[in-house]
Design an enzyme around this catalytic site. Structure first.
Site, short mmCIF file in Angstrom:
data_model
loop_
_atom_site.label_atom_id
_atom_site.label_comp_id
_atom_site.label_asym_id
_atom_site.label_seq_id
_atom_site.Cartn_x
_atom_site.Cartn_y
_atom_site.Cartn_z
N GLY A 186 0.76 -1.24 0.00
CA GLY A 186 0.00 0.00 0.00
C GLY A 186 0.80 1.30 0.00
O GLY A 186 0.22 2.37 0.16
N GLY A 187 2.12 1.23 -0.21
CA GLY A 187 2.93 2.46 -0.23
C GLY A 187 2.44 3.44 -1.29
O GLY A 187 2.25 4.63 -1.03
N LYS A 188 2.20 2.92 -2.48
CA LYS A 188 1.79 3.82 -3.58
C LYS A 188 0.33 4.23 -3.40
O LYS A 188 -0.05 5.34 -3.76
CB LYS A 188 2.03 3.16 -4.94
CG LYS A 188 3.52 2.92 -5.19
CD LYS A 188 3.80 2.43 -6.58
CE LYS A 188 5.24 1.97 -6.71
NZ LYS A 188 5.53 0.71 -5.93
N ASP A 205 -5.76 -6.12 -4.59
CA ASP A 205 -4.59 -7.02 -4.60
C ASP A 205 -5.10 -8.44 -4.40
O ASP A 205 -5.94 -8.69 -3.53
CB ASP A 205 -3.60 -6.65 -3.49
CG ASP A 205 -2.24 -7.26 -3.74
OD1 ASP A 205 -1.31 -6.52 -4.13
OD2 ASP A 205 -2.09 -8.50 -3.59
N ARG A 210 -1.68 -9.91 2.11
CA ARG A 210 -1.07 -8.60 1.83
C ARG A 210 -2.14 -7.50 1.86
O ARG A 210 -1.84 -6.35 2.22
CB ARG A 210 -0.35 -8.63 0.48
CG ARG A 210 1.00 -9.40 0.58
CD ARG A 210 1.64 -9.62 -0.77
NE ARG A 210 2.11 -8.42 -1.42
CZ ARG A 210 3.35 -7.94 -1.31
NH1 ARG A 210 4.23 -8.56 -0.56
NH2 ARG A 210 3.70 -6.86 -1.97
N GLY A 237 -6.31 -9.49 -10.49
CA GLY A 237 -6.34 -8.29 -11.33
C GLY A 237 -6.56 -8.60 -12.81
O GLY A 237 -7.05 -7.77 -13.56
N ASP A 254 1.29 -1.84 -10.78
CA ASP A 254 2.61 -2.03 -10.14
C ASP A 254 2.76 -3.54 -9.92
O ASP A 254 2.43 -4.05 -8.86
CB ASP A 254 2.62 -1.26 -8.82
CG ASP A 254 3.97 -1.26 -8.15
OD1 ASP A 254 4.99 -1.22 -8.87
OD2 ASP A 254 4.02 -1.32 -6.91
N CYS A 309 9.92 -3.27 -9.86
CA CYS A 309 11.17 -2.93 -9.16
C CYS A 309 12.25 -3.91 -9.61
O CYS A 309 13.02 -4.43 -8.81
CB CYS A 309 10.99 -2.88 -7.66
SG CYS A 309 10.19 -4.29 -6.95
#
Ligand code: SAM
Length: 382
Positions: A186-188, A205, A210, A237, A254, A309
């Protein structure tokens, strides 16, 4: 002679070693002479940024961080734009050359003009209230843990500062409907909410465990009235189109990837474990399917931001290129990649960028600026 019991008990090669071997083979080809320094970055402690929580009563925090020599890298970039623009105006007044005409400009002035002209798209996203403090290049000071305000909301969220670049590039505008297709932990999602612009935010998600961490982050950072504008779901998704196709102004995809920094350093949950070979080999297919679902979820004229990433071109540019083909051939949808090269100019003091991506932008880990890897590419749906 072969002894089966010996084979079963033979020492297992650590997944981190398998990962590094794989990276050495493929990234030395892709990054060439840059690979040894990127490799050193991957194997050393990463740097964090402190994403300020605009919902917390924490007015003292910027001053506290500035006393430690940290700066908000986003507003710093904005100031640089303003300086360039002033420089252009002053330079043009001094040389008597007209705005829009190249006549009489020195090489330096021409560069300033080019940089200033590149920046307007970014100014919009910079005004979006996202603030993230980082320590200067080469300074590896750690941030203190986040603290709660009087109502229990934490004052900042520590994250890889390069993870904010996809959110800035998405450039959410007031009241837009936003989908974060692979949102946990959940950072973004939190960064998207800091813009204050999401009319509605759908955070999805597939992983239920998570998703629980996503709920915890929302609980710890976001007041109830804002949480109520977020819908959290746990769909695969890839099936999103069957739920709500073509409705979002902005979509963040992401995707799960080889998480190169984690794979090079941590045995736990490492995708290079021999047991997970098949899963790893299937990643580009999963990424393509998720990106296609994101494209179909965007309304015509909307934008999709694909990010990983990983340094792997197979998970980055190749997935995007394949999605453009599939969108055209199977769905008759035209997609245009947007130029984000001004990010490189604006954020060069904070991050090391790879300048040779065919599509999108890539932040490279570096010992003096140990963020990333972070690949991001913005697509506009016609
Ligand atoms: N955006 C997150 C953030 O900033 O905190 C990080 C996302 S992480 C890179 C990728 C996520 O994709 C994981 O949480 C994983 O559970 C999720 N995921 C994997 N397969 C998925 C699928 N088929 N549908 C939706 N999410 C999926």
């Amino acid at each position: 002679m072969f002894f089966p019991h010996q084979a079963a008990t033979a020492p297992r090669i650590p997944s981190t070693r398998l990962a590094l071997h794989h990276f050495d083979t493929s990234y030395s080809l892709h990054l060439g002479a840059l690979w040894p320094s990127v490799r050193a970055g991957l194997l050393c402690e990463q740097k964090y940024g402190a994403l300020l929580n605009n919902f917390a009563a924490a007015d003292h925090v910027p001053e506290e961080l500035e006393l430690l020599n940290a700066t908000d890298f986003i507003s710093e970039a904005l100031q640089k734009v303003q300086q360039w623009q002033r420089g252009v105006a002053v330079g043009e007044a001094a040389t008597g050359c007209q705005e829009g005409s190249g006549e009489g400009r020195t090489g330096m002035q021409a560069e300033i003009v080019a940089q200033a002209e590149m920046s307007p798209p970014l100014c919009t996203s910079i005004s979006s209230k996202i603030k993230c403090y980082t320590f200067p290049r080469g300074d590896i000071t750690r941030f203190r843990p986040a603290r709660p305000d009087g109502l229990g909301l934490l004052d900042y969220y520590l994250m890889d500062a390069a993870s904010l670049l996809p959110v800035l590039a998405l450039d959410v505008q007031p009241d837009e409907f936003v989908l974060d297709l692979c949102a946990a932990p959940g950072g973004k999602t939190l960064a998207l909410l800091q813009t204050g612009f999401c009319g509605h935010l759908a955070a999805n998600d597939v992983s239920v465990s998570r998703t629980k961490r996503l709920y915890q982050i929302l609980q710890s950072y976001v007041p109830k009235e804002v949480r109520d504008t977020v819908s959290v779901t746990s769909y695969d998704g890839r099936d999103w189109d069957q739920v709500k196709g073509g409705t979002f102004h902005k979509v963040l995809v992401d995707v799960p990837c080889t998480t190169d920094r984690h794979s090079a350093m941590e045995e736990d949950n490492n995708i290079f474990h021999r047991r997970r070979t098949k899963e790893r080999q299937m990643l580009p297919m999963l990424q393509l399917q998720l990106l296609m679902a994101g494209i179909l979820a965007a309304r015509p004229g909307g934008a999709v931001l694909y990010s990983t990433c990983s340094l792997s071109p197979l998970q980055n540019e190749c997935v995007v290129e394949r999605a453009l083909d599939v969108a055209r051939a199977q769905f008759n949808i035209s997609i245009h990649p947007e130029d984000l090269s001004h990010f490189r100019t604006l954020f060069q003091d904070t991050f090391s960028f790879f300048s040779e991506c065919r599509l999108g932008e890539l932040v490279l880990p570096h010992l003096t600026a140990n963020f990333g890897p972070m690949y991001f590419c913005k697509l506009r749906r016609e």
